[in-house]
Design a protein around this motif. Structure first.
Motif, PDB file in Angstrom:
ATOM      1  N   GLY A 118      69.981  56.323  45.139  1.00 13.49           N
ATOM      2  CA  GLY A 118      70.992  55.134  45.370  1.00 13.49           C
ATOM      3  C   GLY A 118      71.958  55.448  44.583  1.00 13.49           C
ATOM      4  O   GLY A 118      71.832  55.619  43.188  1.00 13.49           O
ATOM      5  N   PRO A 119      73.083  54.646  44.760  1.00 12.86           N
ATOM      6  CA  PRO A 119      74.147  54.597  43.832  1.00 12.86           C
ATOM      7  C   PRO A 119      73.643  54.349  42.778  1.00 12.86           C
ATOM      8  O   PRO A 119      74.089  55.452  41.316  1.00 12.86           O
ATOM      9  CB  PRO A 119      75.620  54.264  44.713  1.00 12.86           C
ATOM     10  CG  PRO A 119      75.283  54.627  45.788  1.00 12.86           C
ATOM     11  CD  PRO A 119      73.952  53.743  45.981  1.00 12.86           C
ATOM     12  N   ILE A 120      73.271  52.962  42.488  1.00 19.92           N
ATOM     13  CA  ILE A 120      72.857  52.875  40.720  1.00 19.92           C
ATOM     14  C   ILE A 120      71.817  53.485  40.107  1.00 19.92           C
ATOM     15  O   ILE A 120      72.154  53.468  39.468  1.00 19.92           O
ATOM     16  CB  ILE A 120      72.648  50.991  41.342  1.00 19.92           C
ATOM     17  CG1 ILE A 120      73.934  50.499  41.580  1.00 19.92           C
ATOM     18  CG2 ILE A 120      72.505  50.412  39.764  1.00 19.92           C
ATOM     19  CD1 ILE A 120      73.417  49.095  42.290  1.00 19.92           C
ATOM     20  N   THR A 121      70.867  53.746  40.905  1.00 19.37           N
ATOM     21  CA  THR A 121      69.731  54.611  40.686  1.00 19.37           C
ATOM     22  C   THR A 121      70.575  55.865  40.047  1.00 19.37           C
ATOM     23  O   THR A 121      69.776  56.179  38.763  1.00 19.37           O
ATOM     24  CB  THR A 121      68.307  55.071  41.249  1.00 19.37           C
ATOM     25  OG1 THR A 121      68.047  53.654  41.704  1.00 19.37           O
ATOM     26  CG2 THR A 121      67.703  54.986  40.525  1.00 19.37           C
ATOM     27  N   THR A 122      71.693  56.753  40.774  1.00 16.19           N
ATOM     28  CA  THR A 122      71.718  58.276  40.188  1.00 16.19           C
ATOM     29  C   THR A 122      72.513  57.894  38.417  1.00 16.19           C
ATOM     30  O   THR A 122      72.562  58.726  38.493  1.00 16.19           O
ATOM     31  CB  THR A 122      72.625  58.405  41.451  1.00 16.19           C
ATOM     32  OG1 THR A 122      71.825  58.513  42.558  1.00 16.19           O
ATOM     33  CG2 THR A 122      73.284  59.514  41.099  1.00 16.19           C
ATOM     34  N   PHE A 123      73.250  56.404  39.116  1.00 13.16           N
ATOM     35  CA  PHE A 123      74.515  56.462  38.100  1.00 13.16           C
ATOM     36  C   PHE A 123      73.627  56.227  37.060  1.00 13.16           C
ATOM     37  O   PHE A 123      73.624  56.778  35.591  1.00 13.16           O
ATOM     38  CB  PHE A 123      75.790  55.501  38.637  1.00 13.16           C
ATOM     39  CG  PHE A 123      75.964  54.931  36.734  1.00 13.16           C
ATOM     40  CD1 PHE A 123      77.327  56.344  36.500  1.00 13.16           C
ATOM     41  CD2 PHE A 123      75.328  53.754  35.706  1.00 13.16           C
ATOM     42  CE1 PHE A 123      78.005  55.180  35.667  1.00 13.16           C
ATOM     43  CE2 PHE A 123      76.364  53.729  35.080  1.00 13.16           C
ATOM     44  CZ  PHE A 123      77.395  54.149  34.867  1.00 13.16           C
ATOM     45  N   ALA A 124      72.421  55.056  36.571  1.00 11.64           N
ATOM     46  CA  ALA A 124      71.750  55.449  35.799  1.00 11.64           C
ATOM     47  C   ALA A 124      70.244  56.186  35.241  1.00 11.64           C
ATOM     48  O   ALA A 124      70.301  56.547  34.300  1.00 11.64           O
ATOM     49  CB  ALA A 124      70.828  54.152  35.526  1.00 11.64           C
ATOM     50  N   LYS A 125      69.993  57.497  36.273  1.00 11.39           N
ATOM     51  CA  LYS A 125      69.384  57.924  35.596  1.00 11.39           C
ATOM     52  C   LYS A 125      69.786  59.341  35.673  1.00 11.39           C
ATOM     53  O   LYS A 125      69.276  60.086  34.931  1.00 11.39           O
ATOM     54  CB  LYS A 125      68.256  58.307  36.508  1.00 11.39           C
ATOM     55  CG  LYS A 125      67.025  57.233  37.384  1.00 11.39           C
ATOM     56  CD  LYS A 125      66.775  56.780  36.040  1.00 11.39           C
ATOM     57  CE  LYS A 125      65.996  55.693  36.453  1.00 11.39           C
ATOM     58  NZ  LYS A 125      64.574  55.622  35.394  1.00 11.39           N
ATOM     59  N   ILE A 126      71.216  60.060  36.045  1.00 12.85           N
ATOM     60  CA  ILE A 126      71.240  60.860  36.338  1.00 12.85           C
ATOM     61  C   ILE A 126      73.042  60.791  35.023  1.00 12.85           C
ATOM     62  O   ILE A 126      73.140  61.632  34.162  1.00 12.85           O
ATOM     63  CB  ILE A 126      72.185  61.330  37.247  1.00 12.85           C
ATOM     64  CG1 ILE A 126      70.841  61.850  37.796  1.00 12.85           C
ATOM     65  CG2 ILE A 126      72.479  63.205  37.455  1.00 12.85           C
ATOM     66  CD1 ILE A 126      70.424  62.672  39.474  1.00 12.85           C
ATOM     67  N   THR A 127      74.514  59.947  35.753  1.00  8.73           N
ATOM     68  CA  THR A 127      75.195  59.828  35.098  1.00  8.73           C
ATOM     69  C   THR A 127      74.920  59.887  34.227  1.00  8.73           C
ATOM     70  O   THR A 127      75.571  59.967  33.153  1.00  8.73           O
ATOM     71  CB  THR A 127      76.042  59.048  35.621  1.00  8.73           C
ATOM     72  OG1 THR A 127      75.862  59.632  37.361  1.00  8.73           O
ATOM     73  CG2 THR A 127      77.269  59.459  35.502  1.00  8.73           C
TER      74      THR A 127
END
Length: 308
Positions: free
Chosen positions: A211-220
């Protein structure tokens, strides 16, 4: 010229400029902090040599009733302003990254106008917006339904609210002013960092159902850590040294409860009875505190990178 001397020769002009513009004034400030410097010591004709007082100025600082309130105001304001600037700048940077090129450029030009506004103009704008009689802030708050205003703020009538009389509300307006002027630089820097992240990482995360939050926390966020390291250090330095906006919003140096270390230093050095040595000592204390906080933060970043 030996080859090993070439890098030093190339760095020499820049180091000389830094020494002339930064290190020498810093040395003068430290030297002044150990002397009792008054106007008579600085006059052009027949100046009197300043008296060496050793650590007396520093003793006066730590014994003063203004030291702890000024330090508290400095630390709390810097913590709030840095956090809000980074968060808002990140959100705007993410928004710019999602916009098309033309709309993104339009928004960038708009928000950078705030960043380019000189600090005196920033303070005057926000002082007018929060004016007790003709300010837009009170007018806008009066537009709220009475039940909502009472629920959120505990009052319904905002007519004549004096925002710039009490230290808490002065710093509230100051925080809004500084964050408004600072977040565009953060947003554009975050946008530049986002452009450097490979798009394939996001495609892989999307295929994995992230999801967007997980993507931000794990990648961005991990990919932007070097950018955040620089931005946070710069924000700490800028917000610790805020002077112009506070001076104008507080109406000068009359409200001593609203002092931060910068305003206190100015009040001592250029007040009714100028004590420039004492003002320089306050500035040295501010510089040391700022260096300690910056050093601890940078050291923690370096240790984290070493562990990784």
């Amino acid at each position: 010229m030996p080859s090993w001397l070439i890098p030093y020769a190339l760095l020499a002009p820049g180091l000389l400029v830094i020494a002339a513009l930064l290190l020498y004034p810093l040395y003068q400030m430290v030297d002044m902090s150990f002397h009792d410097v008054r106007l008579k010591n600085l006059r052009a004709i027949n100046p009197v040599p300043p008296e060496f007082v050793g650590l007396e100025n520093y003793t006066k600082i730590f014994e003063s009733d203004l030291f702890w309130p000024s330090l508290r105001n400095t630390l709390l304001f810097a913590a709030a302003a840095v956090a809000l600037t980074i968060v808002l700048g990140t959100l705007v940077g993410l928004l710019l990254h999602r916009l098309g090129s033309k709309m993104s450029m339009f928004v960038i030009v708009g928000v950078m106008a705030a960043w380019a506004t000189p600090p005196p103009a920033q303070a005057i704008i926000w002082k007018w917006l929060f004016d007790s009689d003709a300010g837009i802030a009170n007018w806008a708050l009066n537009l709220l339904p009475d039940w909502l205003s009472n629920l959120v703020f505990g009052r319904a009538d905002w007519s004549g609210q004096p925002w710039l009389n009490e230290p808490f509300t002065i710093y509230l307006v100051l925080t809004v002013s500084v964050v408004w002027a600072s977040f565009p630089f953060i947003a554009v820097s975050i946008l530049a960092g986002l452009k450097s992240i490979p798009h394939e990482l996001y495609e892989a995360a999307e295929m994995d159902g992230s999801g967007p939050i997980t993507t931000f926390a794990k990648i961005t966020l991990p990919m932007l850590k070097p950018v955040y390291a620089v931005l946070i250090v710069l924000s700490i330095i800028w917000d610790f040294k805020v002077f112009t906006q506070l001076y104008l919003l507080a109406g000068g140096t009359a409200n001593r409860e609203a002092f931060n270390l910068s305003l206190w230093s100015y009040a001592e050095a250029f007040g009714g009875s100028p004590k420039m040595g004492l003002g320089a000592a306050v500035a040295v204390v501010l510089t040391i505190i700022l260096l300690i906080i910056t050093f601890v933060y940078v050291r923690q970043i370096v240790k984290t990178e070493d562990v990784r």
